[in-house]
Scaffold this active site. Sequence first.
Site, PDB file in Angstrom:
ATOM      1  N   HIS A  60      50.216 -38.255 -47.207  1.00 27.90           N
ATOM      2  CA  HIS A  60      48.918 -39.231 -47.896  1.00 27.90           C
ATOM      3  C   HIS A  60      49.499 -39.559 -49.192  1.00 27.90           C
ATOM      4  O   HIS A  60      48.979 -39.490 -50.324  1.00 27.90           O
ATOM      5  CB  HIS A  60      48.001 -38.091 -47.950  1.00 27.90           C
ATOM      6  CG  HIS A  60      47.135 -37.689 -46.799  1.00 27.90           C
ATOM      7  ND1 HIS A  60      46.500 -38.532 -45.853  1.00 27.90           N
ATOM      8  CD2 HIS A  60      47.233 -36.464 -46.177  1.00 27.90           C
ATOM      9  CE1 HIS A  60      46.115 -37.743 -44.761  1.00 27.90           C
ATOM     10  NE2 HIS A  60      46.713 -36.576 -44.878  1.00 27.90           N
ATOM     11  N   SER A 115      42.218 -34.604 -42.777  1.00 26.98           N
ATOM     12  CA  SER A 115      43.307 -35.317 -42.451  1.00 26.98           C
ATOM     13  C   SER A 115      43.612 -35.477 -40.610  1.00 26.98           C
ATOM     14  O   SER A 115      42.673 -35.870 -40.205  1.00 26.98           O
ATOM     15  CB  SER A 115      44.720 -34.470 -42.978  1.00 26.98           C
ATOM     16  OG  SER A 115      45.719 -35.004 -42.933  1.00 26.98           O
ATOM     17  N   LEU A 116      44.592 -34.417 -40.427  1.00 26.19           N
ATOM     18  CA  LEU A 116      44.857 -34.489 -38.895  1.00 26.19           C
ATOM     19  C   LEU A 116      43.358 -34.189 -38.090  1.00 26.19           C
ATOM     20  O   LEU A 116      43.026 -34.826 -36.979  1.00 26.19           O
ATOM     21  CB  LEU A 116      45.521 -33.343 -38.465  1.00 26.19           C
ATOM     22  CG  LEU A 116      45.722 -32.804 -37.018  1.00 26.19           C
ATOM     23  CD1 LEU A 116      46.298 -33.729 -36.083  1.00 26.19           C
ATOM     24  CD2 LEU A 116      46.250 -31.547 -37.075  1.00 26.19           C
ATOM     25  N   GLN A 158      46.337 -29.689 -40.934  1.00 25.54           N
ATOM     26  CA  GLN A 158      47.379 -29.000 -40.926  1.00 25.54           C
ATOM     27  C   GLN A 158      47.518 -27.754 -41.748  1.00 25.54           C
ATOM     28  O   GLN A 158      47.083 -27.739 -42.837  1.00 25.54           O
ATOM     29  CB  GLN A 158      48.759 -29.974 -41.067  1.00 25.54           C
ATOM     30  CG  GLN A 158      50.302 -29.493 -40.431  1.00 25.54           C
ATOM     31  CD  GLN A 158      51.062 -30.522 -40.491  1.00 25.54           C
ATOM     32  OE1 GLN A 158      50.550 -31.762 -40.490  1.00 25.54           O
ATOM     33  NE2 GLN A 158      52.117 -30.306 -40.688  1.00 25.54           N
ATOM     34  N   GLN A 161      44.579 -43.948 -43.533  1.00 23.15           N
ATOM     35  CA  GLN A 161      44.410 -42.634 -43.656  1.00 23.15           C
ATOM     36  C   GLN A 161      45.876 -41.792 -44.124  1.00 23.15           C
ATOM     37  O   GLN A 161      46.093 -40.888 -45.132  1.00 23.15           O
ATOM     38  CB  GLN A 161      43.967 -41.588 -42.616  1.00 23.15           C
ATOM     39  CG  GLN A 161      43.562 -40.376 -43.030  1.00 23.15           C
ATOM     40  CD  GLN A 161      43.603 -39.458 -41.802  1.00 23.15           C
ATOM     41  OE1 GLN A 161      44.783 -39.171 -41.319  1.00 23.15           O
ATOM     42  NE2 GLN A 161      42.703 -38.625 -41.535  1.00 23.15           N
ATOM     43  N   ARG A 193      51.380 -39.790 -34.108  1.00 23.73           N
ATOM     44  CA  ARG A 193      51.251 -39.702 -35.669  1.00 23.73           C
ATOM     45  C   ARG A 193      52.411 -38.450 -36.288  1.00 23.73           C
ATOM     46  O   ARG A 193      52.903 -38.726 -37.272  1.00 23.73           O
ATOM     47  CB  ARG A 193      49.792 -39.130 -35.954  1.00 23.73           C
ATOM     48  CG  ARG A 193      49.473 -38.787 -37.345  1.00 23.73           C
ATOM     49  CD  ARG A 193      48.037 -38.383 -37.545  1.00 23.73           C
ATOM     50  NE  ARG A 193      47.391 -38.441 -38.887  1.00 23.73           N
ATOM     51  CZ  ARG A 193      47.564 -37.196 -39.524  1.00 23.73           C
ATOM     52  NH1 ARG A 193      48.103 -36.227 -39.134  1.00 23.73           N
ATOM     53  NH2 ARG A 193      46.941 -37.245 -40.948  1.00 23.73           N
TER      54      ARG A 193
END
Length: 293
Positions: free
Chosen positions: A195, A88-89, A9, A244, A113
């Site tokens: 996170h 991440s993503l 992101q 995650q 998600r």
Amino acid sequence: MKAYVFPGQGAQYPGMGLDLYEKYPEAQDLFNKANKILGFSITDIMFEGSAEDLKQTKVTQPAIFLHSVIMHKILGEAGQPDMVAGHSLGEFSALVANSTLSFEDALKLVAKRAQAMQKACELQDSTMAAVLGLEDELVEAVCANIEGTVVAANYNCPGQIVISGETKAVEEACAALKEKGAKRALLLPVGGAFHSPLMEPAREELAQAIEETQFNTPTCPVYQNVTTFGVTNPDEIKKNLIFQLTAPVKWTQSVQQMINDGATQFTEVGPGKVLQGLIKKVDRKMPTFAAEL
């Protein structure tokens, strides 16, 4: 050994993917398929929407995923890496690149998600902040002494870490970190505390969807945000992907591990050049490239 990395992101920009759509029939097919899977025309927003339109989490995450994965698929045989990782993503894009997940299943998970994270953000006043110029251990120690929830969320590169948590706690941590000598401790324009433990409701929701999805044996190891090590066991990949959302993104450590395991070059696949910059700060001599079609 070739390492392919996939952005998360923040890499989005207006008009993203339009060049792929206009030039490659395979891209057209995948974008059209994505519109059906998502239940709305993400191509309209990607190709014609404003930066503000693209900021919505339900749009941002699938948009970046689509740009990255479609670009990788167009690369074809030339785009076969020896190891992959995603920020991440971006880990979902990496899992399509190494054949752990199908395009369709990964897109459904990314959409789930994004929605789950959006809902979790609305439950509590929360945010994130970038901290520059301090050792990781010092940032962790300061966060541990703040009342409320604030944790290290993204270890992006040496001297750059993102903290995440309740807004009041993050603001107090920023003030304390500046006193400790941080060059900057700056609140980020994000929807919430990604996170961090505040993403637990999203983790629970996503966990069920991940458990119900087919994970295949990958063609090469994925270096996951949670563990930083190369993983090839589908059950282990699944478990790490579930954790995650509430665990920190250990990007610095993942890049270091990939280099230790023999990576000789990194190629960023998807929008932007953020990851190339971070990798150079981990090892300035490491060759980095943007994927070229």
